[in-house]
Design an enzyme around this catalytic site. Sequence first.
Site, PDB file in Angstrom:
ATOM      1  N   PRO A 235      65.127  25.407  39.028  1.00 38.87           N
ATOM      2  CA  PRO A 235      64.190  26.524  38.948  1.00 38.87           C
ATOM      3  C   PRO A 235      62.709  26.191  39.148  1.00 38.87           C
ATOM      4  O   PRO A 235      61.890  26.354  38.250  1.00 38.87           O
ATOM      5  CB  PRO A 235      64.457  27.083  37.555  1.00 38.87           C
ATOM      6  CG  PRO A 235      64.865  25.883  36.759  1.00 38.87           C
ATOM      7  CD  PRO A 235      65.665  25.034  37.717  1.00 38.87           C
ATOM      8  N   CYS A 236      62.348  25.776  40.348  1.00 38.04           N
ATOM      9  CA  CYS A 236      60.944  25.498  40.632  1.00 38.04           C
ATOM     10  C   CYS A 236      60.108  26.777  40.605  1.00 38.04           C
ATOM     11  O   CYS A 236      58.884  26.705  40.454  1.00 38.04           O
ATOM     12  CB  CYS A 236      60.797  24.760  41.952  1.00 38.04           C
ATOM     13  SG  CYS A 236      61.567  25.555  43.359  1.00 38.04           S
TER      14      CYS A 236
END
Length: 164
Positions: free
Chosen positions: A130-131
């Site tokens: 989850p950047c």
Amino acid sequence: MTTTYWTHVESPLGPLLLTAAPTGELTSLTVPGQKKATVVLDDWTRDAGPFREAERQLAAYFAGDLKEFRLPVRAVGTPFREKVWAALDDVPYGGTATYGEIAARVGAPRAAVRAVGGAIGANPLLIVRPCHRVIGADGSLTGYAGGLERKVRLLTHEGVLPPA
């Protein structure tokens, strides 16, 4: 020669391109128009079989029924990038972290925030790693390889941002 498998999976963000190693680990997940997106090569094999679980989990995520992906992944990068990518896994659904916080988590000095940003921008596993949950120190929604509009959509989906 090693086979790379690939498929497209439909999503609210557009068709996702997924690739996997012969052993089944997910090696990339990219969105249309993504900076430095994976490009399918002629010798790759299109086969949805290795992606059934990823497709199931992505559908559950977008339906609001899954908050944490549990998929075997293999992202290859420098040791520094791999540490940064692993740190992304610790940013919880519905939460955010700053680039400075990620730098601290991997033991990098404050001056390494740009390097951390570069590593996050090179994350080959969008959504799964989850950047999109990484924000600027002032709370701003800074860069996202998949485009800021998609970052807003993902953070809204996760309840970080209010619906528009």
